[in-house]
Write a protein that holds these residues in place. Structure first.
Motif, short mmCIF file in Angstrom:
data_model
loop_
_atom_site.label_atom_id
_atom_site.label_comp_id
_atom_site.label_asym_id
_atom_site.label_seq_id
_atom_site.Cartn_x
_atom_site.Cartn_y
_atom_site.Cartn_z
N VAL A 54 -42.83 -2.28 -8.25
CA VAL A 54 -42.69 -1.17 -9.20
C VAL A 54 -43.33 -1.54 -10.54
CG1 VAL A 54 -41.03 0.17 -10.56
CG2 VAL A 54 -40.65 -0.17 -8.11
N GLY A 55 -43.10 -2.76 -11.01
CA GLY A 55 -43.69 -3.21 -12.27
C GLY A 55 -45.20 -3.21 -12.25
N ILE A 56 -45.79 -3.71 -11.16
CA ILE A 56 -47.24 -3.75 -11.03
C ILE A 56 -47.80 -2.32 -10.91
CG2 ILE A 56 -49.15 -4.44 -9.51
CD1 ILE A 56 -48.05 -6.72 -11.29
N TYR A 57 -47.07 -1.48 -10.21
CA TYR A 57 -47.48 -0.07 -10.08
C TYR A 57 -47.56 0.57 -11.47
CZ TYR A 57 -47.22 4.90 -8.93
OH TYR A 57 -47.45 6.25 -8.86
N LYS A 58 -46.53 0.38 -12.27
CA LYS A 58 -46.49 0.95 -13.62
C LYS A 58 -47.62 0.39 -14.48
CE LYS A 58 -41.57 2.01 -13.94
NZ LYS A 58 -40.30 1.67 -14.60
N ASN A 64 -55.02 2.96 -16.13
CA ASN A 64 -55.79 3.89 -15.31
C ASN A 64 -56.29 3.27 -14.01
OD1 ASN A 64 -55.53 6.09 -17.13
ND2 ASN A 64 -57.10 5.15 -18.41
N GLY A 65 -55.47 2.42 -13.44
CA GLY A 65 -55.81 1.79 -12.18
C GLY A 65 -55.11 2.47 -11.01
N SER A 66 -55.19 1.83 -9.86
CA SER A 66 -54.53 2.37 -8.67
C SER A 66 -53.95 1.23 -7.85
CB SER A 66 -55.52 3.18 -7.83
OG SER A 66 -56.56 2.35 -7.34
N LEU A 67 -52.92 1.59 -7.11
CA LEU A 67 -52.25 0.63 -6.24
C LEU A 67 -52.01 1.33 -4.91
CD1 LEU A 67 -50.97 -2.24 -6.43
CD2 LEU A 67 -48.82 -1.12 -6.93
N ILE A 78 -40.43 -0.87 6.17
CA ILE A 78 -40.47 0.60 6.11
C ILE A 78 -39.10 1.14 5.73
CG2 ILE A 78 -40.77 2.70 7.49
CD1 ILE A 78 -42.89 1.09 9.12
N LYS A 79 -38.06 0.58 6.33
CA LYS A 79 -36.70 1.05 6.07
C LYS A 79 -36.31 0.87 4.60
CE LYS A 79 -31.95 0.59 7.68
NZ LYS A 79 -31.04 -0.07 8.63
N ILE A 80 -36.62 -0.28 4.02
CA ILE A 80 -36.24 -0.52 2.62
C ILE A 80 -37.01 0.41 1.68
CG2 ILE A 80 -37.82 -2.42 2.05
CD1 ILE A 80 -34.16 -2.25 1.00
N PHE A 81 -38.28 0.69 1.99
CA PHE A 81 -39.04 1.63 1.18
C PHE A 81 -38.43 3.03 1.28
CE2 PHE A 81 -43.02 -1.18 1.39
CZ PHE A 81 -42.80 -1.68 0.12
N LYS A 82 -38.01 3.42 2.47
CA LYS A 82 -37.42 4.76 2.65
C LYS A 82 -36.04 4.85 2.00
CE LYS A 82 -40.00 6.31 6.60
NZ LYS A 82 -40.02 6.91 7.91
N ASP A 87 -41.11 4.97 -0.76
CA ASP A 87 -42.18 5.44 0.13
C ASP A 87 -42.86 6.67 -0.47
OD1 ASP A 87 -39.72 6.84 0.63
OD2 ASP A 87 -40.51 7.55 2.55
N LYS A 88 -42.12 7.46 -1.24
CA LYS A 88 -42.68 8.65 -1.90
C LYS A 88 -43.51 8.24 -3.11
CE LYS A 88 -40.28 11.29 0.83
NZ LYS A 88 -40.79 11.33 2.19
N VAL A 89 -43.06 7.24 -3.86
CA VAL A 89 -43.78 6.77 -5.05
C VAL A 89 -45.10 6.13 -4.65
CG1 VAL A 89 -43.72 5.14 -6.99
CG2 VAL A 89 -41.66 6.41 -6.35
N PHE A 90 -45.04 5.28 -3.63
CA PHE A 90 -46.22 4.51 -3.24
C PHE A 90 -47.07 5.22 -2.18
CE2 PHE A 90 -43.30 0.81 -4.32
CZ PHE A 90 -43.84 0.65 -5.58
N GLY A 91 -46.63 6.38 -1.71
CA GLY A 91 -47.41 7.12 -0.72
C GLY A 91 -47.45 6.45 0.65
N ILE A 92 -46.36 5.87 1.05
CA ILE A 92 -46.28 5.22 2.37
C ILE A 92 -45.84 6.25 3.38
CG2 ILE A 92 -45.18 3.40 3.72
CD1 ILE A 92 -44.66 2.04 0.94
#
Length: 93
Positions: A54-58, A64-67, A78-82, A87-92
């Protein structure tokens, strides 16, 4: 747009997450902006690992980068992201 692919360790927990944070922050400080995080070997992510992601994403968004995430295949990961709805934030999918 140049993207740097980074392999996420099998066990993305406290120690590995700290090393990862330092590595990504140094790359961003050097001017890199676009990253693909490859989870093909990752079978476990703990809360520290999630916090680092989350920190690196922010931070990447601030410059103006992308992750992007690739090869998120381990059921536990997958379960922990859901569960955390990251999963919604990172587009998984």
């Amino acid at each position: 747009m140049k993207e740097i692919e980074i392999l996420i360790p099998e066990d993305f927990a406290v120690e590995e997450a700290s090393v990862f944070r330092e590595k990504l922050n140094k790359l961003i400080d050097r001017g890199e902006r676009h990253f693909i995080l490859n989870f093909k070997n990752c079978t476990f992510v703990d809360s520290t690992g999630l916090g680092v992601l989350v920190g690196i994403y922010k931070r990447s968004k601030e410059v103006n980068g992308s992750l992007q995430f690739s090869s998120v295949v381990a059921p536990k990961v997958i379960k922990i992201f859901k569960l955390t709805r990251l999963d919604k934030v990172f587009g998984i999918e």
